[in-house]
Design an enzyme around this catalytic site. Structure first.
Site, PDB file in Angstrom:
ATOM      1  CE1 TYR A 145      -3.669   2.548   0.253  1.00 34.66           C
ATOM      2  CE2 TYR A 145      -2.419   3.230   2.567  1.00 34.66           C
ATOM      3  CZ  TYR A 145      -3.456   3.462   1.508  1.00 34.66           C
ATOM      4  OH  TYR A 145      -4.362   4.549   1.691  1.00 34.66           O
ATOM      5  CG  ASP A 240       5.536   3.670   0.936  1.00 32.11           C
ATOM      6  OD1 ASP A 240       5.896   4.111   2.325  1.00 32.11           O
ATOM      7  OD2 ASP A 240       4.495   3.747   0.689  1.00 32.11           O
ATOM      8  CE  LYS A 268       0.709   4.579   8.454  1.00 35.35           C
ATOM      9  NZ  LYS A 268       0.671   4.008   7.112  1.00 35.35           N
TER      10      LYS A 268
END
Ligand code: PLP
Length: 425
Positions: A145, A240, A268
């Site tokens: 994702y 990522d 995050k």
């Protein structure tokens, strides 16, 4: 059964004015059934809902809360920042300090730009890769994702896997035609793409520690293969690290695997619970960005001073508390206890540091396609009972748990007992 009347009432109001009652789909609890719980506050390892129920939090806001809720040093820094102004729309010293800290800790990172989400970070990194290489295509992996940018919403993992949609409606085929999909751990397909159109592949984009369809730990050789083939064809390798960055160690997966990507993305943890994303890499590549170069990218609230302060305070506290050593110890103890509690059932506790996934199947999967539905369903059907017993797990079997420095071994041991008991019922 916990009293959740308050949550129920809030949810009834929510569905009236918010599609599905939530601002991000997995929060709706569709996979696990029942109404979502409305939270009022967090404190250390605990979440408190509007009915006053207390939960041991193992979702950690999907990763950012590495220090738990309301770490006093982070709260103090944020309060101070707020009192100086919420946003200036100018350059600030705090963003420079955070950029200096990040680039010092992450070796392949020479320059970095801040945005407000992981989605923006990856979207922008891909644009930089395309602008720099003057090529169109990217390779992404099934189950990884990278946020919800149109062209990356193909075979994109948990949120989508939870809903059984391989891709999103509302994305024209034309927008994804440059996104080539391969399975993880599959050199052959990647090689085939490069054989066929290697000089039009701008980048290979991947989560080096794929944590959005369970936790699919890759063979180091596979990552090294991706580094080698991208170098050979002069494509870029984008890691990522929105989840793994500042979660598995200072240098993230990059350091763990000793592989230097060309571009990296973060989110995050680097926002410490505030909306922050970042992307960066080699100076020469990042210099294609405006104002230095022709690749446009901008944001009204990018590098927001309050958010930058939360990030900086979080990273400084990770450093002062020697958090990664502590997290490895906690994660390993939690893994051992889960194994004990679930012994005799099909289970693999998959773990990298403080990222822990319950793979309720005989063999640990390495590709999204190897995740067994039965295990996911077993998790989903036990979720409510675990919640009622005071342990807040992410509301989908495809999601991972995050341990933070505020957790104690004793709390994790009790949580393992609850999880084991309910899963075996
Ligand atoms: C969460 C996540 C994103 C998206 O970040 P948002 O802040 O939710 O937009 C991108 N990539 C990875 C690997 C993620 O885990």
């Amino acid at each position: 059964m916990a009293d959740c009347d308050g949550s129920k009432r809030w949810f009834e109001r929510a569905v009236n004015v918010v599609p599905g009652g939530v601002s991000s789909p997995v929060r709706a609890f569709h996979a696990v059934g029942g109404d979502p719980v409305f939270m009022e506050r967090g404190e250390g390892v605990h979440l408190y809902d509007v009915d006053g129920n207390r939960y041991l939090d193992l979702c950690s806001s999907w990763g950012p809360l590495i220090l738990g809720h309301c770490h006093p040093d982070v709260v103090a820094a944020v309060n101070d920042a707020v009192s100086h102004g919420m946003s200036f729309g100018t350059a600030t010293p705090t963003e420079v300090e955070l950029a200096e800290m990040i680039t010092e800790k992450v070796k392949p990172l020479e320059t970095v730009r801040f945005v407000s989400s992981g989605t923006e970070a990856v979207m922008s990194a891909v644009r930089v890769a395309r602008g720099y290489t003057k090529r169109d295509k990217i390779i992404k992996f099934d189950g990884c994702y990278h946020g919800h940018a149109d062209h990356l919403l193909v075979k994109a993992g948990s949120g989508l896997a939870t809903f059984g949609t391989p891709s999103s409606s509302g994305v024209p085929d034309d927008f994804t035609k440059h996104t080539l999909i391969a399975e993880l751990d599959d050199e052959e397909t990647v090689q085939k793409y490069f054989d066929k159109c290697g000089d039009d592949i701008a980048a290979v984009l991947m989560e080096p520690i794929p944590a959005n369809s369970g936790l699919l730990i890759q063979r180091p050789e596979f990552l090294r293969f991706l580094r080698a083939i991208t170098l050979k064809y002069e494509s870029l390798l984008i890691f990522d690290e929105v989840i793994s960055g500042f979660r598995v160690g200072w240098g993230g997966a990059t350091e763990m695997y000793e592989i230097e990507p060309d571009l990296m993305t973060f989110g995050k943890v680097i926002g410490g619970g505030m909306p922050v994303g970042a992307f960066g890499g080699k100076r020469e590549i990042m210099d294609v960005l405006a104002p230095n170069g022709p690749v446009y990218q901008a944001g009204t609230l990018s590098a927001n001073p309050v958010a930058m302060t939360a990030g900086l305070a979080t990273l400084r506290t990770i450093e002062s508390e020697d958090a990664f050593v502590k997290l490895e110890k906690l994660g390993s103890a939690f893994e051992a206890r889960l194994n004990e509690e679930l012994a005799g059932t099909p289970v693999n506790i998959v773990r990298v540091g403080s990222i822990v996934w319950l793979a309720l199947q005989q063999n640990a999967p390495i590709r999204a396609s190897q995740i067994e539905k039965a295990g996911i369903e077993r998790y989903n059907s036990a979720h409510r009972a675990i919640l009622d017993a005071g342990v807040y797990l992410p509301p989908s079997g495809y999601e991972v748990m995050f341990v933070g420095t505020a957790h104690s071994e004793e709390q994790l041991s009790k949580a393992a007992e609850v999880i084991g008991t309910k899963l075996k019922m």
